[in-house]
Every structure is written in structure tokens, then in C-alpha cells.
Motif scaffolding. Structure first.
Motif, PDB file in Angstrom:
ATOM      1  N   UNK A   1      12.301  15.834  -6.110  1.00 44.90           N
ATOM      2  CA  UNK A   1      12.507  15.894  -4.650  1.00 44.90           C
ATOM      3  C   UNK A   1      13.044  14.557  -4.141  1.00 44.90           C
ATOM      4  N   UNK A   2      13.547  14.583  -2.927  1.00 46.15           N
ATOM      5  CA  UNK A   2      14.050  13.353  -2.309  1.00 46.15           C
ATOM      6  C   UNK A   2      12.942  12.305  -2.253  1.00 46.15           C
ATOM      7  N   UNK A   3      13.311  11.048  -2.579  1.00 46.73           N
ATOM      8  CA  UNK A   3      12.440   9.870  -2.511  1.00 46.73           C
ATOM      9  C   UNK A   3      11.344   9.847  -3.572  1.00 46.73           C
ATOM     10  N   UNK A   4      11.290  10.850  -4.442  1.00 48.09           N
ATOM     11  CA  UNK A   4      10.380  10.790  -5.591  1.00 48.09           C
ATOM     12  C   UNK A   4      11.117  10.087  -6.720  1.00 48.09           C
TER      13      UNK A   4
ATOM     14  N   UNK B   1       3.167  14.534   1.280  1.00 49.32           N
ATOM     15  CA  UNK B   1       3.795  15.762   1.790  1.00 49.32           C
ATOM     16  C   UNK B   1       4.029  16.792   0.691  1.00 49.32           C
ATOM     17  N   UNK B   2       3.761  16.456  -0.561  1.00 49.27           N
ATOM     18  CA  UNK B   2       4.057  17.363  -1.676  1.00 49.27           C
ATOM     19  C   UNK B   2       2.753  17.782  -2.339  1.00 49.27           C
ATOM     20  N   UNK B   3       2.484  19.074  -2.373  1.00 48.16           N
ATOM     21  CA  UNK B   3       1.282  19.587  -3.028  1.00 48.16           C
ATOM     22  C   UNK B   3       1.609  20.398  -4.278  1.00 48.16           C
ATOM     23  N   UNK B   4       2.820  20.966  -4.343  1.00 45.24           N
ATOM     24  CA  UNK B   4       3.177  21.778  -5.510  1.00 45.24           C
ATOM     25  C   UNK B   4       4.681  21.901  -5.622  1.00 45.24           C
ATOM     26  N   UNK B   5       5.113  22.281  -6.814  1.00 48.63           N
ATOM     27  CA  UNK B   5       6.520  22.647  -7.061  1.00 48.63           C
ATOM     28  C   UNK B   5       6.521  24.147  -7.340  1.00 48.63           C
ATOM     29  N   UNK B   6       6.819  24.915  -6.300  1.00 46.54           N
ATOM     30  CA  UNK B   6       6.834  26.361  -6.459  1.00 46.54           C
ATOM     31  C   UNK B   6       8.229  26.855  -6.806  1.00 46.54           C
ATOM     32  N   UNK B   7       8.240  27.950  -7.593  1.00 45.52           N
ATOM     33  CA  UNK B   7       9.478  28.698  -7.854  1.00 45.52           C
ATOM     34  C   UNK B   7      10.568  27.820  -8.449  1.00 45.52           C
TER      35      UNK B   7
ATOM     36  N   UNK C   1       0.794  -1.215   0.000  1.00 46.23           N
ATOM     37  CA  UNK C   1       0.000   0.000   0.000  1.00 46.23           C
ATOM     38  C   UNK C   1       0.833   1.275   0.000  1.00 46.23           C
ATOM     39  N   UNK C   2       2.109   1.240   0.398  1.00 48.00           N
ATOM     40  CA  UNK C   2       2.898   2.470   0.413  1.00 48.00           C
ATOM     41  C   UNK C   2       3.519   2.784  -0.934  1.00 48.00           C
ATOM     42  N   UNK C   3       3.582   1.779  -1.828  1.00 47.52           N
ATOM     43  CA  UNK C   3       4.247   1.999  -3.111  1.00 47.52           C
ATOM     44  C   UNK C   3       3.298   1.911  -4.305  1.00 47.52           C
TER      45      UNK C   3
ATOM     46  N   UNK D   1       2.035  24.408 -19.336  1.00 47.18           N
ATOM     47  CA  UNK D   1       2.001  23.282 -18.388  1.00 47.18           C
ATOM     48  C   UNK D   1       1.871  23.823 -16.979  1.00 47.18           C
ATOM     49  N   UNK D   2       0.748  23.536 -16.334  1.00 50.56           N
ATOM     50  CA  UNK D   2       0.541  24.066 -14.981  1.00 50.56           C
ATOM     51  C   UNK D   2       0.660  23.005 -13.898  1.00 50.56           C
ATOM     52  N   UNK D   3       0.903  21.723 -14.322  1.00 48.86           N
ATOM     53  CA  UNK D   3       1.098  20.673 -13.321  1.00 48.86           C
ATOM     54  C   UNK D   3       1.921  19.547 -13.928  1.00 48.86           C
ATOM     55  N   UNK D   4       2.543  18.770 -13.055  1.00 49.42           N
ATOM     56  CA  UNK D   4       3.303  17.588 -13.458  1.00 49.42           C
ATOM     57  C   UNK D   4       2.873  16.421 -12.569  1.00 49.42           C
ATOM     58  N   UNK D   5       3.191  15.221 -13.023  1.00 51.77           N
ATOM     59  CA  UNK D   5       2.831  14.008 -12.276  1.00 51.77           C
ATOM     60  C   UNK D   5       4.089  13.420 -11.670  1.00 51.77           C
ATOM     61  N   UNK D   6       4.061  13.197 -10.352  1.00 52.55           N
ATOM     62  CA  UNK D   6       5.215  12.609  -9.678  1.00 52.55           C
ATOM     63  C   UNK D   6       4.855  11.208  -9.187  1.00 52.55           C
ATOM     64  N   UNK D   7       5.870  10.347  -9.135  1.00 56.42           N
ATOM     65  CA  UNK D   7       5.695   8.950  -8.720  1.00 56.42           C
ATOM     66  C   UNK D   7       6.590   8.674  -7.531  1.00 56.42           C
ATOM     67  N   UNK D   8       6.037   7.965  -6.528  1.00 52.30           N
ATOM     68  CA  UNK D   8       6.833   7.643  -5.351  1.00 52.30           C
ATOM     69  C   UNK D   8       5.969   7.017  -4.271  1.00 52.30           C
ATOM     70  N   UNK D   9       6.555   6.748  -3.122  1.00 54.42           N
ATOM     71  CA  UNK D   9       5.783   6.179  -2.005  1.00 54.42           C
ATOM     72  C   UNK D   9       4.657   7.104  -1.571  1.00 54.42           C
ATOM     73  N   UNK D  10       3.567   6.523  -1.128  1.00 54.75           N
ATOM     74  CA  UNK D  10       2.400   7.324  -0.751  1.00 54.75           C
ATOM     75  C   UNK D  10       2.695   8.311   0.367  1.00 54.75           C
TER      76      UNK D  10
END
Length: 324
Positions: free
Chosen positions: A299-302, A272-278, A153-155, A258-267
Motif C-alpha cells: 500500500x501507499x507509504x508502506x 489505518x491498515x488492519x488487513x489485506x483483503x482479496x 515516534x512516528x517511524x 500464510x494467514x498474515x503478513x508483517x508490514x513496516x511503515x510510519x505508525x
């Protein structure tokens, strides 16, 4: 000697003697067998056979029965020569005959067939109580019950399963049908590393207390496909200039389709990530408006981001010495 064998009276006498000898031989063997059998059968033995299946004779098209034990104990007593083959082969039947009975609760005798009349037979229990009810059928939807889900369930993310067929027919007494609370196909996802396709899963029927019900199912299994993918999340992106523009140029705006991207990683990481600012855009070499390819940082662990690069529009304007 030749004349003797040609004498018909001699031949007749010899034939009569041979016939007498043959008759005596046969009767002696029969008497010996009879004596032997009589001798062996003088002792009576008793044998007990446990877990003999109890068969039920009834109109299975119209009724369902309940309350009967699955097995009975059969004891036989008599001559060893008759007891031994019964115990060894067990080619007899213990049964109850319900063909002449209608709906309701009845006490019936357990009967037997296929056991020699030489033997005394005792069946335990001798009398059983059986309930006969009219048969009912009803269709129920099948849901999925996952086991070992915590192992992935975490992955991974489990999508909506496809079930074929989506419904099963349950047949039983009206009381049993009324007790049906859930119908589930059991799927083990503990070692899944991707989508599970065309899994033949057994179907189980439960009451409201979680007890499995003994009812007839058609079909007893369903084919299930479970989409299982690496956990993903869409997050918004924004950009900011980084570095000093050439002399006489100033950044007016940075935009992207492009106003959003899709990230893959543990749940737990994605949560903890809602946006990539700046996200920084290097403008140190930009002297006029145009399009720039910008790498999306991980980001780390993504484990992955899609797309990995984004096109951004950088609008610049010239400035004079007085504006500076």
C-alpha cells in the motif's frame, strides 16, 4: 712585607677587623629589612573573599547533615604583607565541627584554620543551623525516562529496555528516603535510527512533585540497551481469483497456510491498515489444482512487507458443457 704576614699579631688584627665588618653588614641588612617591614605594615587593609567552600567534619558513616550553606564569605583585616598571601593563595579552611553532636537540629559556629594570627577574621554567616540525622539506605528499581521521543515516534517503536543494574541503593535521611517517588535513568532517543546499546545513563531521584532529591546513589549511572525498531504490524490476508480460467476448468477454492503478513511503515499509516483483503490470484493459465506464488502488494507509504510473496493452493474442478 713577607715578614709582616708572618707576624701572628698582624694576622689576628686583620681577622678581627674582617669579623667586625661581617657583623656590621649582617645587622645593617636586618635593620633595613625590619624597617622596611615595619614601614609596610603600618597600613591596615581589608579584603573580602566570596564563595569560600564550607567544609563539614562529622561521622559520615553514621549520619547525614542538611541545612548548611555550600559557601561562606571570609573577610580578613591586617597588614598588607599578611593579607596579600592569604587572598592570593586561599590556602585556608572554613569549617564546622559536628563530631561531638548527635541527631537533631543545632546551631554551630563557623570556624577557620590556616590564617595568620596577625589578621582579624570575619566569616559570614558566623553561625549556621544544621540538622543531623541517622543515615539510612534502601534499594529502588530504576525506570527509563526517554527524552525527544516525539522526534522518532512516528517511524520507530521503542521496546522494553534492559537495565544493568536494575536497582540502585539510595542513602540519606529517613525523611529523604520517604520522599523518594521515582528513580529514573535519562535516555535521549531523538537521533536514534536503531537500537541503542550499552548507553551509560545518569540516574536521577525525584519526589512526588517531580523535584530532584539530593541523596547519595550507588551506582550513580546504569548501563541501558534500548531496542528501537522500525514500526511493524501484522495484518491478515485473503485471496480471490482474477481472470478467466481455461475452458472446462473452474476455481473451487484458494487457500494459503500464510494467514498474515508483517508490514513496516510510519505508525499513522499502519494504524489505518488492519488487513489485506482479496489479494488477486491470476487463474487465467491454471488448468489443474496446484500451488501458485502470489506477490503481496505494498500500500501507499508502506515501506516493506514480510514475506513479499506467499504460496497459495488453488483447487480447480473440471466442468462439463452441461454444468457450464
Amino acid at each position: 712585607m713577607d715578614n709582616l704576614f708572618r707576624n701572628k699579631w698582624f694576622i689576628r688584627i686583620i681577622s678581627l677587623l674582617l669579623a667586625v665588618l661581617l657583623w656590621v653588614s649582617i645587622n645593617v641588612d636586618d635593620n633595613m629589612d625590619s624597617d622596611s617591614q615595619w614601614f609596610n605594615d603600618t597600613s591596615s587593609v581589608t579584603e573580602v573573599m566570596n564563595d569560600i567552600p564550607l567544609e563539614v567534619q562529622f561521622d559520615s558513616e553514621e549520619y547525614v547533615v542538611s541545612g548548611l550553606p555550600q559557601n561562606v564569605t571570609v573577610s580578613v583585616e591586617g597588614p598588607n604583607s599578611a593579607v596579600a598571601p592569604v587572598v592570593r593563595q586561599q590556602n585556608f579552611t572554613a569549617f564546622v565541627d559536628l563530631n561531638d553532636l548527635g541527631p537533631g537540629t543545632h546551631e554551630v559556629n563557623v570556624q577557620h584554620s590556616g590564617i595568620s594570627n596577625q589578621l582579624s577574621v570575619d566569616i559570614e554567616p558566623q553561625v549556621v543551623e544544621v540538622t543531623i540525622e541517622e543515615k539510612e539506605s534502601q534499594d529502588f528499581p530504576v525506570n527509563i525516562d526517554y527524552i525527544n521521543e516525539s522526534e522518532i515516534e512516528n517511524d520507530f517503536t521503542i521496546g522494553d529496555a534492559a537495565i544493568e543494574p536494575e536497582e540502585v541503593t539510595i542513602t540519606g535521611s529517613s525523611e529523604a528516603i520517604d520522599r523518594v517517588a521515582s528513580v529514573k535513568a535519562i535516555i535521549d532517543v531523538g537521533e536514534a535510527e536503531g537500537t541503542l546499546e550499552d548507553i551509560e545513563a545518569p540516574v536521577k531521584v525525584y519526589d512526588s512533585q517531580g523535584n530532584e532529591l539530593n541523596v547519595l546513589l550507588d551506582p550513580t549511572t546504569v548501563d541501558v540497551t534500548v531496542p528501537i525498531t522500525r514500526s511493524e504490524k501484522d495484518v491478515s490476508v485473503s485471496f480471490e481469483p482474477e481472470g478467466d480460467t481455461p475452458e472446462g476448468v473452474e476455481v473451487d477454492s484458494i487457500t494459503s497456510e500464510t494467514d498474515s503478513v508483517t508490514i513496516t511503515g510510519p505508525n499513522d499509516v499502519l494504524a489505518e491498515i488492519d488487513n489485506f483483503d482479496d489479494i488477486p490470484v491470476d487463474v487465467s493459465d491454471i488448468s489443474e489444482s496446484g500451488t501458485v506464488e502470489v506477490d503481496i502488494p505494498l500500500p501507499d507509504d508502506v515501506s516493506a512487507v514480510e514475506p513479499e510473496t506467499v504460496e497459495v493452493e488453488v483447487e480447480v474442478e473440471e466442468v462439463t458443457d452441461e454444468q457450464q
